[in-house]
Design an enzyme around this catalytic site. Structure first.
Site, short mmCIF file in Angstrom:
data_model
loop_
_atom_site.label_atom_id
_atom_site.label_comp_id
_atom_site.label_asym_id
_atom_site.label_seq_id
_atom_site.Cartn_x
_atom_site.Cartn_y
_atom_site.Cartn_z
N HIS A 134 -1.22 0.60 -9.65
CA HIS A 134 -1.84 -0.40 -8.75
C HIS A 134 -2.39 -1.59 -9.56
O HIS A 134 -3.60 -1.83 -9.57
CB HIS A 134 -2.94 0.25 -7.90
CG HIS A 134 -3.23 -0.52 -6.64
ND1 HIS A 134 -3.63 0.07 -5.47
CD2 HIS A 134 -3.21 -1.85 -6.36
CE1 HIS A 134 -3.82 -0.84 -4.54
NE2 HIS A 134 -3.57 -2.03 -5.06
N ARG A 167 0.86 -1.18 0.00
CA ARG A 167 0.00 0.00 0.00
C ARG A 167 0.90 1.23 0.00
O ARG A 167 1.94 1.25 0.69
CB ARG A 167 -0.90 0.03 1.25
CG ARG A 167 -2.08 -0.93 1.18
CD ARG A 167 -3.12 -0.50 0.13
NE ARG A 167 -4.28 -1.34 0.08
CZ ARG A 167 -4.44 -2.41 -0.72
NH1 ARG A 167 -3.46 -2.76 -1.55
NH2 ARG A 167 -5.55 -3.10 -0.71
N GLU A 187 -3.38 7.99 -4.08
CA GLU A 187 -3.66 7.14 -5.21
C GLU A 187 -5.01 7.52 -5.80
O GLU A 187 -5.97 7.61 -5.02
CB GLU A 187 -3.70 5.69 -4.72
CG GLU A 187 -3.14 4.72 -5.74
CD GLU A 187 -2.94 3.34 -5.15
OE1 GLU A 187 -3.88 2.54 -5.28
OE2 GLU A 187 -1.87 3.08 -4.58
C1 GLV Z 1 -4.97 -5.13 -3.98
O1 GLV Z 1 -4.25 -4.22 -3.74
C2 GLV Z 1 -5.65 -5.89 -2.98
O2 GLV Z 1 -5.58 -5.53 -1.78
O3 GLV Z 1 -6.31 -6.86 -3.34
#
Ligand code: GLV
Length: 329
Positions: free
Chosen positions: A288, A240, A269
């Site tokens: 991401h 994250r 983000e």
């Molecule tokens: C992606 O970042 C997830 O947490 O599945």
């Protein structure tokens, strides 16, 4: 009859087939494809909703929970649940489903791809080739880092960290790791030793982050951590964004405290197009996409449906992010 089925709000439109297992089991109201907040047409039905199927881009906080007093379950189509106020859900007796396991390999593949790309400066080399800067084969052009014999520090040796270690061994990297609980499996399979975070940062040529975002891990990699790293070190983040302090990282990359970073997650983000991190040639950024393969995303969607249906039936969720909800009196 059909209107007696439980009502589920699905925050986003998903590809055909991904929600098939819900057919005939609940009524759904589905939000737009790229919603970043709960769509007004869903908000209007919160008071009647029995279930909420959500993505990680939607913040589920007290404000939403207050408006949805009948919720039996929240199902997040993600492994991370930092978009959801878990404690508030637990207090209200709402189990929160998530999708561990199915995105392990896809995310580990991406972490390895980022590590390799940053080590061999693929982004800069690709940019230069496309922009007429490839004039000749230069003995000193685009020199990068070797993997063989280098040390990879894995912060968080859970499922994804372990899958990264597995891949990294194939490239001849030596593995060290940091985790709150020692992982005997990783020690015997990869000869990985468990180090304090400080020692890991001091020793590693590559550092890859695989911890969830919690109160303890927010800002874990800030100025102090970055200054401990080697000047040749490369930081990879597929966990994250807020695990890393963005302003400190920018300074570290500008001033050469570390060599490079490869980030699939950022804080904030999405990272706005004018953000100075994009101007750093030693910073590779992807939007991401850790779990972004067709198979992985479909399996995440299906696992989220399973959790949702279990919650609607008031059965224990197979993948519950707040299992303590079941031990409340
Ligand atoms: C992606 O970042 C997830 O947490 O599945």
């Amino acid at each position: 009859m059909a209107n007696q089925l439980p009502l589920v709000l699905v925050t986003h439109t998903l590809p055909d087939g991904w929600l098939d297992s819900l057919h005939g089991r609940c009524r759904t109201i589905i939000g737009p494809k790229d919603a970043t907040v709960l769509a007004p047409e869903l908000k209007a039905h919160l008071s009647q909703a029995d279930g909420l199927y959500t993505l990680l881009t939607i913040r589920v906080d007290e404000d939403i929970l207050d408006k949805a007093p009948n919720l039996l379950v929240i199902s997040n189509m993600a492994v991370g649940v930092d978009n959801i106020d878990l404690q508030a859900c637990t207090r209200r007796g709402i189990p929160v489903g998530h999708t561990p396991g199915v995105l392990t390999e896809g995310t580990a593949d991406l972490a390895m791809a980022l590590l390799l790309a940053a080590a061999r400066r693929l982004d800069e080399a690709n940019h230069d080739a496309r922009h007429g800067l490839w004039k000749t084969w230069s003995p000193t052009g685009w020199l990068g880092a070797d993997l063989l014999g280098a040390t990879l520090g894995i912060v968080g040796m859970g499922k994804i960290g372990t899958a990264v270690a597995e891949r990294a061994r194939g490239f001849g990297l030596r593995i060290v790791y940091n985790d709150s609980c020692p992982n005997q499996g990783a020690e015997s399979r990869f000869g990985a030793s468990c180090l304090s975070l400080e020692d890991l940062l001091i020793e590693s040529d590559f550092v890859s982050l695989h911890v969830p975002l919690t109160g303890k891990t927010r800002g874990l990699i800030g100025e102090k951590a970055l200054r401990l790293m080697k000047p040749n070190a490369i930081l990879v983040n597929t966990s994250r964004g807020a695990v890393v302090n963005t302003a400190d990282l920018l300074l570290a990359l500008r001033e050469g405290w570390i060599a490079a970073a490869a980030l699939d997650v950022t804080d904030p983000e999405p990272l706005p197009p004018e953000h100075p991190l994009y101007k750093q040639p030693n910073c590779l950024i992807t939007p991401h996409i850790g779990s972004a393969t067709w198979n992985t995303r479909r399996r995440m969607a299906e696992r989220a449906c399973e959790n949702l249906l279990a919650g609607l039936a008031e059965e224990c969720l197979s993948f519950c992010a707040n299992p303590e909800v079941y031990s409340r009196e």
